[in-house]
Design a protein around this motif. Structure first.
Motif, mmCIF file in Angstrom:
data_model
loop_
_atom_site.group_PDB
_atom_site.id
_atom_site.type_symbol
_atom_site.label_atom_id
_atom_site.label_comp_id
_atom_site.label_asym_id
_atom_site.label_seq_id
_atom_site.Cartn_x
_atom_site.Cartn_y
_atom_site.Cartn_z
ATOM 1 N N HIS A 204 0.813 -1.212 0.000
ATOM 2 C CA HIS A 204 0.000 0.000 0.000
ATOM 3 C C HIS A 204 0.847 1.263 0.000
ATOM 4 C CE1 HIS A 204 -3.792 -2.104 0.272
ATOM 5 N NE2 HIS A 204 -3.145 -2.960 1.047
ATOM 6 N N VAL A 205 2.029 1.145 -0.551
ATOM 7 C CA VAL A 205 2.819 2.353 -0.753
ATOM 8 C C VAL A 205 2.048 3.164 -1.799
ATOM 9 C CG1 VAL A 205 5.022 3.278 -1.573
ATOM 10 C CG2 VAL A 205 4.962 1.133 -0.283
ATOM 11 N N PRO A 206 1.715 4.432 -1.491
ATOM 12 C CA PRO A 206 0.907 5.183 -2.443
ATOM 13 C C PRO A 206 1.594 5.290 -3.812
ATOM 14 C CG PRO A 206 1.142 6.390 -0.381
ATOM 15 C CD PRO A 206 2.029 5.201 -0.293
ATOM 16 N N ARG A 207 0.764 5.318 -4.861
ATOM 17 C CA ARG A 207 1.302 5.347 -6.214
ATOM 18 C C ARG A 207 2.297 6.470 -6.426
ATOM 19 N NH1 ARG A 207 -3.643 3.515 -8.183
ATOM 20 N NH2 ARG A 207 -3.377 1.502 -9.190
ATOM 21 N N VAL A 208 1.976 7.630 -5.822
ATOM 22 C CA VAL A 208 2.846 8.769 -6.087
ATOM 23 C C VAL A 208 4.241 8.531 -5.486
ATOM 24 C CG1 VAL A 208 2.158 10.158 -4.093
ATOM 25 C CG2 VAL A 208 2.918 11.285 -6.169
ATOM 26 N N PHE A 209 4.297 7.778 -4.379
ATOM 27 C CA PHE A 209 5.597 7.444 -3.810
ATOM 28 C C PHE A 209 6.353 6.486 -4.710
ATOM 29 C CE2 PHE A 209 4.079 9.582 -0.220
ATOM 30 C CZ PHE A 209 5.144 9.841 0.631
ATOM 31 N N VAL A 210 5.607 5.513 -5.251
ATOM 32 C CA VAL A 210 6.258 4.566 -6.156
ATOM 33 C C VAL A 210 6.803 5.324 -7.368
ATOM 34 C CG1 VAL A 210 5.931 2.541 -7.610
ATOM 35 C CG2 VAL A 210 4.806 2.671 -5.390
ATOM 36 N N LEU A 211 6.011 6.281 -7.847
ATOM 37 C CA LEU A 211 6.455 7.092 -8.983
ATOM 38 C C LEU A 211 7.725 7.852 -8.617
ATOM 39 C CD1 LEU A 211 5.640 8.287 -11.853
ATOM 40 C CD2 LEU A 211 4.746 10.210 -10.561
ATOM 41 N N ILE A 212 7.710 8.444 -7.414
ATOM 42 C CA ILE A 212 8.881 9.215 -6.989
ATOM 43 C C ILE A 212 10.108 8.312 -6.875
ATOM 44 C CG2 ILE A 212 9.890 10.504 -5.059
ATOM 45 C CD1 ILE A 212 7.134 11.723 -4.572
ATOM 46 N N ILE A 213 9.909 7.129 -6.275
ATOM 47 C CA ILE A 213 11.051 6.222 -6.129
ATOM 48 C C ILE A 213 11.593 5.835 -7.498
ATOM 49 C CG2 ILE A 213 11.777 3.952 -5.322
ATOM 50 C CD1 ILE A 213 9.767 4.220 -3.064
ATOM 51 N N SER A 214 10.680 5.546 -8.432
ATOM 52 C CA SER A 214 11.153 5.110 -9.740
ATOM 53 C C SER A 214 11.896 6.241 -10.443
ATOM 54 C CB SER A 214 9.996 4.594 -10.599
ATOM 55 O OG SER A 214 9.289 5.674 -11.166
ATOM 56 N N MET A 215 11.380 7.465 -10.319
ATOM 57 C CA MET A 215 12.051 8.578 -10.980
ATOM 58 C C MET A 215 13.372 8.901 -10.302
ATOM 59 S SD MET A 215 8.846 10.996 -11.879
ATOM 60 C CE MET A 215 9.916 12.286 -12.400
ATOM 61 N N THR A 216 13.410 8.743 -8.985
ATOM 62 C CA THR A 216 14.661 8.992 -8.273
ATOM 63 C C THR A 216 15.743 8.060 -8.776
ATOM 64 O OG1 THR A 216 13.452 9.618 -6.315
ATOM 65 C CG2 THR A 216 15.748 9.077 -6.014
ATOM 66 N N TYR A 217 15.381 6.779 -8.835
ATOM 67 C CA TYR A 217 16.361 5.788 -9.264
ATOM 68 C C TYR A 217 16.861 6.132 -10.658
ATOM 69 C CZ TYR A 217 18.452 1.188 -9.967
ATOM 70 O OH TYR A 217 19.325 0.166 -10.191
ATOM 71 N N ARG A 218 15.940 6.507 -11.518
ATOM 72 C CA ARG A 218 16.296 6.832 -12.883
ATOM 73 C C ARG A 218 17.229 8.054 -12.922
ATOM 74 N NH1 ARG A 218 17.583 9.205 -16.595
ATOM 75 N NH2 ARG A 218 16.740 9.517 -18.663
ATOM 76 N N TYR A 219 16.905 9.084 -12.156
ATOM 77 C CA TYR A 219 17.710 10.300 -12.243
ATOM 78 C C TYR A 219 19.004 10.226 -11.450
ATOM 79 C CZ TYR A 219 14.414 12.242 -15.335
ATOM 80 O OH TYR A 219 13.661 12.426 -16.456
ATOM 81 N N ILE A 220 19.091 9.248 -10.539
ATOM 82 C CA ILE A 220 20.379 9.018 -9.896
ATOM 83 C C ILE A 220 21.443 8.783 -10.968
ATOM 84 C CG2 ILE A 220 21.692 7.243 -8.665
ATOM 85 C CD1 ILE A 220 19.360 7.061 -6.703
ATOM 86 N N PHE A 221 21.067 8.028 -11.991
ATOM 87 C CA PHE A 221 22.061 7.700 -13.011
ATOM 88 C C PHE A 221 22.430 8.904 -13.853
ATOM 89 C CE2 PHE A 221 20.446 3.702 -11.641
ATOM 90 C CZ PHE A 221 21.632 3.022 -11.434
ATOM 91 N N LEU A 222 21.454 9.765 -14.097
ATOM 92 C CA LEU A 222 21.773 10.978 -14.840
ATOM 93 C C LEU A 222 22.705 11.862 -14.006
ATOM 94 C CD1 LEU A 222 21.026 12.382 -17.515
ATOM 95 C CD2 LEU A 222 19.510 13.813 -16.169
ATOM 96 N N LEU A 223 22.375 12.022 -12.732
ATOM 97 C CA LEU A 223 23.196 12.865 -11.871
ATOM 98 C C LEU A 223 24.569 12.238 -11.641
ATOM 99 C CD1 LEU A 223 20.679 14.233 -9.203
ATOM 100 C CD2 LEU A 223 21.326 15.185 -11.397
ATOM 101 N N LEU A 224 24.599 10.899 -11.536
ATOM 102 C CA LEU A 224 25.894 10.229 -11.410
ATOM 103 C C LEU A 224 26.751 10.551 -12.614
ATOM 104 C CD1 LEU A 224 25.166 6.588 -10.145
ATOM 105 C CD2 LEU A 224 26.372 8.377 -8.940
ATOM 106 N N GLY A 225 26.124 10.546 -13.792
ATOM 107 C CA GLY A 225 26.846 10.866 -15.015
ATOM 108 C C GLY A 225 27.354 12.298 -14.988
ATOM 109 N N LEU A 226 26.492 13.222 -14.589
ATOM 110 C CA LEU A 226 26.891 14.629 -14.519
ATOM 111 C C LEU A 226 28.040 14.807 -13.531
ATOM 112 C CD1 LEU A 226 23.446 16.507 -14.466
ATOM 113 C CD2 LEU A 226 25.104 16.414 -16.327
ATOM 114 N N ALA A 227 27.904 14.151 -12.365
ATOM 115 C CA ALA A 227 28.931 14.283 -11.331
ATOM 116 C C ALA A 227 30.245 13.693 -11.829
ATOM 117 C CB ALA A 227 28.482 13.572 -10.059
ATOM 118 N N THR A 228 30.158 12.533 -12.488
ATOM 119 C CA THR A 228 31.380 11.913 -13.001
ATOM 120 C C THR A 228 32.060 12.851 -13.999
ATOM 121 O OG1 THR A 228 30.251 9.817 -12.779
ATOM 122 C CG2 THR A 228 32.312 9.792 -13.989
#
Lengths: 316, 286, 340
Positions: A204-228
């Motif tokens: 029962h994790v609310p959908r919007v949280f699942v959305l946030i988690i999924s987008m976070t994971y996705r953008y971690i990689f973009l930011l990791l790339g930028l940081a690298t």
């Protein structure tokens, strides 16, 4: 060149001072910059690697992710409740077996699990073996002081010994941590992360949280790339000499720059979502369906959990 | 074309105005301002918005997608004014989003889902299509763009060409009547850029209204029937048939779309104003 | 500071999970109201940012490196409640995908790092930056002080959670079941590290990033300040007070309910344990006796609930200190706001 309005200054035409490429034998200290780059790329690499393992046709990969999460949480709780080191050892061995059945090389699995948490646990548990840290019945007496020794306000006791309780406790603790970490690693390695995310809906994790988690994971990689990129650019401009003070400025400056970029990116992502119909209410398609093997797995987990806790209480 | 009447505007057929942009101005602290821009776009038209960096063409596209709104003047789509207030209306907002698709320049901003499949499904799902139809559309779009081998991949491990294709797929799955493309070929290898250009031509031929903001004159020449030039003063500098606009060297020079610069061809270096059009074709294969 | 699985008992972990539910609920509600639909991508990228900067190595005087958590920094930029969500998401991803921090222990980690750190850090920052002009030296100094406070509050809570394992969860023979160190060891050890070194790293990083933002991107720092202005002064206190109240009520309740339920503490075991625990605690209570003279509760006789009572007492004490500090801080800010 005059037509282009650009004239190259004289100093830029010269060869660099000491243009020869030669070694001077001095080793450069690995800088914070390099350590961070290798940390960042390690995270990227391990995620790609996990993704590949999760795509293999192994035992755990075939289990419905919702059942798998519930099952693993049950087992984690069971592991948490066990007192007997033997049962804990058995459960740990079980996770290695599960890994092998899920086409995860046991060598890799054991290494990945033990580095770093259980190993770290093994080190920090050491002082608790001794009676001066945690009282208990002496198992091996290392040094008999002959009288009570005080250290400031502390009473150290009359001897330095490894205690039976300390040793048992250390074994229980390290095994429990190892078995728990093994389960978590197994879950991560055997499940594709979009599936893992969708399975969160079971709790029962609310959908919007699942959305946030999924987008976070996705953008971690973009930011990791930028940081690298930022760190790599810094490294290529450095001959290796930078003071910690400069490094601190650079690292915190990168954080600030990254924060600014993150914010701008957030706005743009939001626009892209709105453009495709997002209005604050996320929707998902559920493509899971339970198969017979999922129920068998659930039953096995339940039986195992009851058996180990029951067994533990009988031995205990 | 029953769907066209949902918005309440006039029925859209060949030749009717899809967009009426009248004396639009926009000011923003950084870049992308617009000053008194007016034009119309007819259904089925293929329009190129040309302008140098910072001329405001991205801002204009965002306005036409109702993501930002003009400081003064108005943008009407399908006869209805686009404003924060009109977009608050669920019915209008849903219909508008179904009819207009926007491919962003930055694919990384557009690809936010955990897998390619879910990325493509996002639009149809949020535009309230039936689950069965969503699946059908996603499968069909995956097939058209040849993305079968990527369907379960996370978007962040894709190459930039693959990302652009997935971004396009995520919009095409909505099947919009109007496609807004922001610098579709920027940063792509020639092969993918060529693929995109051909696809755009096919979409226009299939009756879609395609509005492409670009500085790539070769692309504009290939895909657009009409071109609008935004000058560096953020005003309309030219508007007319693409062939005529792209042939007007003075106009293009003044808008900073072509340049005097040295460059090499087959090892031979020479200097002259050039537009990457008649004289030379860089990259883009036909 | 991330607690791995196996360090705390399932009972403690479960209690802390239950405790986070009202916190998440409040945070979700507050963040939604403040940011509207924009919240999802902004929070997501804020969380991604948090995750990434936790991987940045910072040179520390003495030649080694540390890393910052950035909880206070995120709160200063996004506002405290949005920060709670962003940090929670970062912690969930660390636990699920990178094995950093346990799954059962996730509730504990979210309480310490995801809630206590940004909220305490943020309000300390607010106190010290009251009336400070945007871009002033006091603003970045206040951010540093806030970060120092935030990480130390988080460290203290972590130490308490780990410390109660060593004191209260053991086999009949006295072997530790989880982390073997008691409160009297875990708390001083953890606090020594965080008060002296880790806290300053966090403070320096936070200050320097805020300083950088003041120079290059002041809009980011203003955004949080503006959304704050929109709210009425007294309103701000309520959710925080409710959250902390719930914490104090639920932690002991959860423990009282769960301890006997799992059949861990039959009267026999407790009697045996009680012969041992107070003794062990007295022995190491030296450091603490000055501060908390009655810490080791009397009851070395047959009182079966004395152990539980001591446990509950320690939990209330820890949480009480934190909430008192936070309350005082919030009170101070609220008062000054009104005058302004």
């Amino acid at each position: 060149m005059a037509e282009a309005g650009l004239s190259i200054p004289e100093w830029m035409r010269k060869k660099p001072i000491d243009a020869g490429v030669s070694r001077n034998g001095r080793r450069r200290r690995t800088s914070v910059v390099e350590r961070t780059i290798s940390g960042l790329s390690e995270a990227l690499r391990s995620s790609i690697f996990s993704e590949r393992i999760a795509a293999r046709p192994g035992l755990l990969q075939r289990i419905d992710p919702r059942i798998k999460i519930l099952g693993f949480l049950t087992l984690l709780i069971a592991i948490g409740l066990i007192h007997s080191p033997f049962i804990l050892l058995g459960l740990y061995a079980g996770t290695v077996l599960l890994a092998a059945m899920s086409r995860i090389s046991p060598g890799y699995f054991v290494k990945r699990v033990w580095l770093f948490i259980p190993l770290f646990t093994g080190v920090i548990v050491l002082p608790s073996l001794f009676n001066i840290i945690r009282p208990g019945d002496p198992l091996v007496t290392l040094w008999d002081f002959g009288r009570d020794v005080h250290l400031g306000p502390w009473l150290l006791g009359d001897s330095l010994a490894v205690t039976r309780q300390g040793a048992t406790g250390a074994v229980i603790f390290v095994l429990r941590v190892a078995a728990s970490v093994s389960l978590a690693v197994l879950l991560t390695l055997s499940t594709r992360w979009p599936d893992l995310l969708k399975a969160l809906r079971v709790f029962h994790v609310p959908r919007v949280f699942v959305l946030i988690i999924s987008m976070t994971y996705r953008y971690i990689f973009l930011l990791l790339g930028l940081a690298t990129d930022m760190f790599t650019a810094r490294r290529s401009r450095l001959a290796g000499v930078s003071t910690p003070r400069e490094d601190r400025r650079f690292v915190t400056g990168s954080m600030g720059a990254l924060l600014g970029k993150s914010q701008a990116l957030g706005e743009e992502v939001y626009a892209a979502m709105v453009s495709r119909g997002y209005s604050g209410e996320p929707r998902t398609l559920n493509r899971f369906s339970l198969a017979g093997r999922d129920l068998v797995f659930a039953a096995c987990v339940a039986i195992l959990a009851v058996a180990v806790i029951g067994g533990d209480r009988i031995i205990g | 074309m029953a769907e066209n009447n949902q918005v309440g505007g006039p029925a859209i057929g060949e030749g009717n105005a899809v967009y009426e942009v009248s004396s639009v101005s926009y000011s923003y602290e950084e870049t992308g301002a617009l000053d008194d821009v007016t034009f119309e776009v007819k259904a089925g038209e293929s329009l190129a918005l040309l302008g140098a960096n910072g001329s405001g063409k991205s801002t204009l596209l965002k306005m036409m997608n109702a993501l930002i709104f003009p400081s003064s003047g108005s943008v009407r789509a399908f006869g209805e004014e686009l404003s924060e207030e009109s977009l608050q209306d669920e019915g209008f907002s849903l219909a508008f989003r179904r009819r207009v698709g926007f491919v962003f320049q930055n694919s990384d901003a557009q690809l936010f889902s955990p897998s390619v499949w879910e990325e493509i499904a996002f639009g149809p799902l949020h535009l309230e299509l039936e689950p069965g139809e969503v699946e059908e559309r996603v499968e069909a779009t995956v097939h058209i763009l040849g993305l079968e081998h990527l369907r379960d991949r996370p978007p962040f491990h894709l190459s930039s060409g693959e990302k652009k294709k997935v971004a396009l797929a995520s919009v095409l799955a909505i099947s919009p009547e109007v496609l807004l493309l922001d610098e579709p070929t920027a940063g792509l290898d020639p092969k993918t850029a060529g693929f995109l250009a051909r696809l755009t031509v096919q979409l226009a031929a299939a009756g879609k209204t395609v509005i492409t903001a670009t500085q790539d004159l070769a692309l504009a020449k290939e895909v657009a029937g009409r071109a609008i030039v935004l000058g560096e003063d953020h005003r309309t500098a030219g508007d007319g048939p693409a062939a005529r606009i792209l042939g007007n060297r003075e106009l293009l020079l003044s808008a900073n779309l072509i340049h005097d610069h040295p460059h090499s061809h087959a090892g031979m270096e020479h200097y002259h104003p050039h537009s990457h059009l008649e004289e030379h074709h860089h990259g883009d294969e036909h | 500071m991330h607690i791995p699985d196996g360090y705390i008992s399932p009972q403690t972990a479960g209690g802390l999970w239950a405790l986070m539910v009202p916190v998440w609920y409040t945070a979700g509600y507050k963040a939604k109201r403040l940011l509207k639909a924009r919240q999802a991508p902004l929070v997501a990228i804020g969380a991604a940012f948090t995750f990434v900067i936790m991987m940045f190595n910072i040179p520390v005087p003495g030649g080694t490196t540390g890393h910052a958590i950035g909880g206070t920094l995120v709160a200063v930029v996004l506002g405290p409640w949005t920060a709670v969500i962003a940090l929670t998401v970062a912690l969930v991803i660390q636990a699920l995908f990178f094995g950093d921090g346990g799954l059962l222990a996730l509730g504990a980690n979210c309480l310490n790092i995801g809630f206590a750190m940004p909220v305490a850090g943020y309000y300390v920052y607010r106190v010290f930056s009251l009336g400070a002009a945007p871009g002033s030296a006091r603003q970045w100094l206040a951010a540093g002080v806030g970060a120092y406070a935030g990480i130390n509050v988080a460290a203290f809570l972590t130490a308490v959670q780990i410390g109660i394992q060593g004191d209260f969860f053991q086999t009949a023979a006295g072997a530790a079941l989880y982390s073997p160190y008691g409160l009297s060891q875990a708390v001083p050890a953890m606090m020594a590290a965080h008060l002296t070194l880790v806290g300053f790293v966090e403070a320096a990083v936070t200050s320097l990033v805020v300083l950088y933002l003041q120079r290059t991107n002041p809009g980011l720092l203003l955004a949080a300040a503006e959304s704050k202005k929109a709210r009425a002064g007294g309103q701000r206190l309520k959710p925080l007070a409710i959250g902390l109240l719930l914490m104090i009520v639920f932690v002991p309740l959860g423990l009282l309910a769960s301890a006997p339920a799992w059949g861990e503490w039959g009267p026999e075991e407790i009697r045996e344990e009680l012969g041992f625990i107070p003794e062990g605690m007295e022995r190491f209570a030296g450091l603490w006796s000055g501060i908390l003279p009655d810490y080791a509760l009397p009851g070395d006789g047959g009182e079966p609930w004395a152990g539980v009572a001591a446990y509950v007492f320690s939990a209330i004490l820890g949480l009480g200190i934190v909430s008192l500090l936070t309350y005082v801080i919030v009170r101070l800010t609220a008062g000054k706001d009104v005058r302004k």
